[in-house]
Design a protein around this motif. Sequence first.
Motif, PDB file in Angstrom:
ATOM      1  N   PRO A 147      37.792  57.393  84.372  1.00 20.13           N
ATOM      2  CA  PRO A 147      36.942  58.518  84.771  1.00 20.13           C
ATOM      3  C   PRO A 147      37.765  59.463  85.647  1.00 20.13           C
ATOM      4  N   GLN A 148      37.431  60.718  85.652  1.00 19.65           N
ATOM      5  CA  GLN A 148      38.089  61.671  86.543  1.00 19.65           C
ATOM      6  C   GLN A 148      39.589  61.786  86.313  1.00 19.65           C
ATOM      7  N   LEU A 149      39.972  61.771  85.066  1.00 22.44           N
ATOM      8  CA  LEU A 149      41.395  61.911  84.741  1.00 22.44           C
ATOM      9  C   LEU A 149      41.987  63.172  85.360  1.00 22.44           C
ATOM     10  N   ARG A 150      41.186  64.239  85.340  1.00 22.41           N
ATOM     11  CA  ARG A 150      41.700  65.531  85.815  1.00 22.41           C
ATOM     12  C   ARG A 150      42.100  65.489  87.283  1.00 22.41           C
ATOM     13  N   ARG A 151      41.567  64.530  88.033  1.00 26.24           N
ATOM     14  CA  ARG A 151      41.902  64.448  89.457  1.00 26.24           C
ATOM     15  C   ARG A 151      43.084  63.520  89.723  1.00 26.24           C
ATOM     16  N   GLU A 152      43.648  62.974  88.671  1.00 30.85           N
ATOM     17  CA  GLU A 152      44.724  61.991  88.833  1.00 30.85           C
ATOM     18  C   GLU A 152      45.977  62.660  89.432  1.00 30.85           C
ATOM     19  N   PRO A 153      46.525  62.131  90.539  1.00 31.81           N
ATOM     20  CA  PRO A 153      47.738  62.724  91.110  1.00 31.81           C
ATOM     21  C   PRO A 153      48.886  62.700  90.092  1.00 31.81           C
ATOM     22  N   GLY A 154      49.577  63.820  89.991  1.00 29.18           N
ATOM     23  CA  GLY A 154      50.750  63.887  89.117  1.00 29.18           C
ATOM     24  C   GLY A 154      50.433  64.157  87.662  1.00 29.18           C
ATOM     25  N   LEU A 155      49.139  64.414  87.355  1.00 33.17           N
ATOM     26  CA  LEU A 155      48.757  64.604  85.950  1.00 33.17           C
ATOM     27  C   LEU A 155      49.459  65.807  85.321  1.00 33.17           C
ATOM     28  N   GLU A 156      49.561  66.878  86.115  1.00 36.30           N
ATOM     29  CA  GLU A 156      50.173  68.108  85.597  1.00 36.30           C
ATOM     30  C   GLU A 156      51.601  67.857  85.099  1.00 36.30           C
ATOM     31  N   ALA A 157      52.367  67.171  85.932  1.00 33.03           N
ATOM     32  CA  ALA A 157      53.769  66.875  85.567  1.00 33.03           C
ATOM     33  C   ALA A 157      53.822  65.990  84.326  1.00 33.03           C
ATOM     34  N   ALA A 158      52.864  65.063  84.230  1.00 36.00           N
ATOM     35  CA  ALA A 158      52.838  64.161  83.075  1.00 36.00           C
ATOM     36  C   ALA A 158      52.517  64.937  81.794  1.00 36.00           C
ATOM     37  N   LEU A 159      51.593  65.905  81.903  1.00 32.02           N
ATOM     38  CA  LEU A 159      51.233  66.686  80.717  1.00 32.02           C
ATOM     39  C   LEU A 159      52.393  67.580  80.290  1.00 32.02           C
ATOM     40  N   ASP A 160      53.130  68.098  81.260  1.00 33.40           N
ATOM     41  CA  ASP A 160      54.340  68.872  80.923  1.00 33.40           C
ATOM     42  C   ASP A 160      55.333  67.978  80.181  1.00 33.40           C
ATOM     43  N   ALA A 161      55.495  66.757  80.683  1.00 28.11           N
ATOM     44  CA  ALA A 161      56.443  65.828  80.057  1.00 28.11           C
ATOM     45  C   ALA A 161      55.972  65.461  78.654  1.00 28.11           C
ATOM     46  N   LEU A 162      54.647  65.383  78.480  1.00 28.83           N
ATOM     47  CA  LEU A 162      54.091  65.055  77.159  1.00 28.83           C
ATOM     48  C   LEU A 162      54.478  66.132  76.149  1.00 28.83           C
ATOM     49  N   ASP A 163      54.438  67.375  76.594  1.00 28.10           N
ATOM     50  CA  ASP A 163      54.837  68.468  75.708  1.00 28.10           C
ATOM     51  C   ASP A 163      56.324  68.400  75.383  1.00 28.10           C
ATOM     52  N   ALA A 164      57.111  67.963  76.363  1.00 27.64           N
ATOM     53  CA  ALA A 164      58.568  67.967  76.196  1.00 27.64           C
ATOM     54  C   ALA A 164      59.062  66.694  75.522  1.00 27.64           C
ATOM     55  N   ALA A 165      58.227  65.641  75.514  1.00 31.84           N
ATOM     56  CA  ALA A 165      58.683  64.311  75.101  1.00 31.84           C
ATOM     57  C   ALA A 165      59.353  64.269  73.725  1.00 31.84           C
ATOM     58  N   PRO A 166      58.803  64.980  72.728  1.00 37.58           N
ATOM     59  CA  PRO A 166      59.433  64.856  71.403  1.00 37.58           C
ATOM     60  C   PRO A 166      60.877  65.355  71.388  1.00 37.58           C
ATOM     61  N   LEU A 167      61.269  66.112  72.415  1.00 35.64           N
ATOM     62  CA  LEU A 167      62.633  66.633  72.448  1.00 35.64           C
ATOM     63  C   LEU A 167      63.653  65.552  72.746  1.00 35.64           C
ATOM     64  N   HIS A 168      63.225  64.505  73.459  1.00 37.08           N
ATOM     65  CA  HIS A 168      64.158  63.444  73.793  1.00 37.08           C
ATOM     66  C   HIS A 168      64.727  62.855  72.513  1.00 37.08           C
ATOM     67  N   LEU A 169      66.003  62.679  72.495  1.00 41.11           N
ATOM     68  CA  LEU A 169      66.694  61.985  71.414  1.00 41.11           C
ATOM     69  C   LEU A 169      66.770  62.787  70.122  1.00 41.11           C
ATOM     70  N   ARG A 170      66.081  63.929  70.061  1.00 44.91           N
ATOM     71  CA  ARG A 170      66.149  64.694  68.824  1.00 44.91           C
ATOM     72  C   ARG A 170      67.440  65.515  68.813  1.00 44.91           C
ATOM     73  N   ASN A 171      68.063  65.567  67.698  1.00 40.03           N
ATOM     74  CA  ASN A 171      69.275  66.370  67.539  1.00 40.03           C
ATOM     75  C   ASN A 171      70.311  66.102  68.622  1.00 40.03           C
ATOM     76  N   GLY A 172      70.397  64.851  69.004  1.00 40.90           N
ATOM     77  CA  GLY A 172      71.421  64.493  69.981  1.00 40.90           C
ATOM     78  C   GLY A 172      71.168  65.034  71.369  1.00 40.90           C
ATOM     79  N   VAL A 173      69.921  65.390  71.670  1.00 42.44           N
ATOM     80  CA  VAL A 173      69.609  65.838  73.031  1.00 42.44           C
ATOM     81  C   VAL A 173      69.558  64.609  73.925  1.00 42.44           C
ATOM     82  N   GLU A 174      70.555  64.443  74.745  1.00 37.65           N
ATOM     83  CA  GLU A 174      70.640  63.212  75.522  1.00 37.65           C
ATOM     84  C   GLU A 174      70.739  63.476  77.010  1.00 37.65           C
ATOM     85  N   HIS A 175      70.519  64.717  77.392  1.00 41.20           N
ATOM     86  CA  HIS A 175      70.621  65.019  78.813  1.00 41.20           C
ATOM     87  C   HIS A 175      69.571  64.226  79.595  1.00 41.20           C
TER      88      HIS A 175
END
Length: 272
Positions: A67-95
């Motif tokens: 319940p109350q996911l929207r109030r979860e500390p750090g959710l914003e950063a996690a959602l940003d990472a969710l958008d970026a996640a498919p980039l990991h390991l693709r096309n040799g992106v290893e930074h």
Amino acid sequence: MPHLPPVPLKLALANTPEIELWPAGLLRARGNHDARALSRARRVLRRKRDGAYLAADLPEGLLPLVPQLRREPGLEAALDALDAAPLHLRNGVEHVGALPLHRLQERRDGLGLDAGAYAERTGLALVAEPDWLAFAGFDRWRRPLWLRIDAARAWQHLREAALADGIVLEAISGYRSHDYQLGIFERKRARGLEIEEILAVNAAPGFSEHHSGLALDIGTPDEPPAEASFEATAAFAWLRTHAGGHGFAMSYPRDNPHGIVYEPWHWRFAGA
Ligand SMILES: [Zn+2]
């Protein structure tokens, strides 16, 4: 000679200060509700502090598991990472980037731990968490082992080389978060142990090499984990001769300058 099944290094753990993004297939359901969500999810948002599953990333959108996911500390950063996640390991992106350290400091202060004095006494430096980790196979207890991609590859090669010589190496523990280490201290404090007693056995939160994703504890079947007796095994003898060639070094030999007990099981990937 048996050989090891290849480990799919393409599975990644995206890491943010409060929340980890797990490949859903590597998590165990804790109930029917979880099981239904996990079976359809690509990723699951998991609270680092207690391992709670917060939300499932489904094809049609995010399904809250608390319940109350929207109030979860750090959710914003996690959602940003969710958008970026498919980039990991693709096309040799290893930074691999590093997470900020400020949150660690707040919680460590709460424990009454003097990080400055500890750093001075041990000569250890703060270790930031990487912003993503690669799945490096399973540990002795079939838990996912997470390491930085370079260390994960090196570990895979090390195990294969050992196996070709008839030696079985098992992972005992790889990446561990600041939260994990803080949890150890908080639980031990709650049981009445003094900070100094805990520091005799556990590195202060933020100072463990395991935070880097480059270190792992190695064992071999029928040996207790993380005991000095590992030194007498054929596996250890093999590591002494060959680990260096794969970029691994023992971090805490006898009489190390950090005053840390001898840890023949603890090795760090320092680069090929
Ligand atoms: Zn270790």
